[in-house]
Scaffold this active site. Sequence first.
Site, PDB file in Angstrom:
ATOM      1  N   TRP A   1       0.828  -1.209   0.000  1.00 50.20           N
ATOM      2  CA  TRP A   1       0.000   0.000   0.000  1.00 50.20           C
ATOM      3  C   TRP A   1       0.859   1.253   0.000  1.00 50.20           C
ATOM      4  O   TRP A   1       0.554   2.228  -0.682  1.00 50.20           O
ATOM      5  CB  TRP A   1      -0.974  -0.004   1.178  1.00 50.20           C
TER       6      TRP A   1
ATOM      7  N   ASP B   1      -1.838   6.786   6.007  1.00 50.39           N
ATOM      8  CA  ASP B   1      -2.881   5.872   5.537  1.00 50.39           C
ATOM      9  C   ASP B   1      -3.178   4.939   6.700  1.00 50.39           C
ATOM     10  O   ASP B   1      -2.382   4.069   7.026  1.00 50.39           O
ATOM     11  CB  ASP B   1      -2.372   5.088   4.322  1.00 50.39           C
TER      12      ASP B   1
ATOM     13  N   LYS C   1     -12.630  -1.845   6.741  1.00 46.54           N
ATOM     14  CA  LYS C   1     -11.959  -2.729   7.697  1.00 46.54           C
ATOM     15  C   LYS C   1     -12.450  -2.508   9.125  1.00 46.54           C
ATOM     16  O   LYS C   1     -12.882  -3.440   9.773  1.00 46.54           O
ATOM     17  CB  LYS C   1     -10.454  -2.546   7.595  1.00 46.54           C
TER      18      LYS C   1
END
Length: 365
Positions: A105, A175, A199
């Site tokens: 990511w 993030d 999530k």
Amino acid sequence: MKNNQRIHNFGAGPAVLPIEVVEEVAASLPNILESGFGLLEISHRSDVFQGIMDNAINSIRKILKVPDEYEVLLLQGGASLQFYMSALNILRKGEKADYLITGGWSKKALKEAKRIGDAEFIWTDEQNNFKMVPNNGEYEVRDDAKYVHYTSNNTLYGTQYHNIPDSKGKPLIVDASSDITGVDLDVSKHDIIYAGAQKNLGPSGVTLVIISPWAMSQMDDDIPSMLNYQVHASKGSMFNTPNTFGIFVLSKVLAWLERNGGMDGSIKRNLEKSNIIYKELDRTDFWRPHASKDSRSRMNVTWNLKNKELEEKFIQESLEAGFGGLKGHRSVGGIRASMYNYIPKESVEALVEFMNKFEFKYSEK
Ligand SMILES: *Cc1c(COP(=O)(O)O)cnc(C)c1O
């Protein structure tokens, strides 16, 4: 599986939600909050929906202790759009931005920022297949860097920062997609925090973005409206039609979290759950945990077995025994147990029991 039987869902996202919330959402489909309008059929301009939006934003402010002067937005496009958007709103051509690379990511975030300015990595663990996060002092921030970006939890590899990385006084962008509200997060130490909801916050299709006054002051008018935080902030996250369904679910998930101890409650539960599984992984050489001990994630636990064949047996037999989502991400292989806020401790205990049986069956005596 029959309709009323739910799997022990260890999936990496979209992830399991509290059953009470799922049932509340189902009941709201034909008629939401006694308005006579169905959940999927109500205008975002209605008072009913405005109330839902306000509740969601207020819950976020409360749970994450967001300073009053920070903006809280609920956007679309996922964390993946924020890779580009966060850089676009801050960085100008030729300006520097420094990225800490701890997995797939963060690599994607850097790739998008490179389209805008002089974005570079200042630390990476790729050569080691992303087993750890950096210690402070292991990297140098460029003198004229405009900000430092990191990924708080590395969903694919199962590593996580347990302290905010030192940005040497530079603004910090994070993030936090896979650990927001699940571990301690000091919002006031960051300038942009972004997270896909799927999530720890609710369903996919909603992205939380929290922005400091400094970051809000960096934008200029050239930024296209849909990519401009100022535009979204001035319209209360309703510049265009928001994901009304997703925001409703998110508001209910956050209400559940507030009833269950807020962020402190989830921190405690998540620590407990992850300790149960790491204890098992450390008990025997049969399991081969991926992450270095200091960098272990409380949200995604990753490990390998002796060989691929045994790993495939584990996935297959665990599924038959009622455990879903345990297949590791294709970049790491092996097993990954994702344990976000809403997976019950009982599921984790049941998994460890299954692991014991599996080891007994397949270990060489
Ligand atoms: C899941 C995840 C993403 C991707 O989010 P999308 O909402 O699918 O764009 C980005 N970063 C991290 C850390 C993630 O866990």
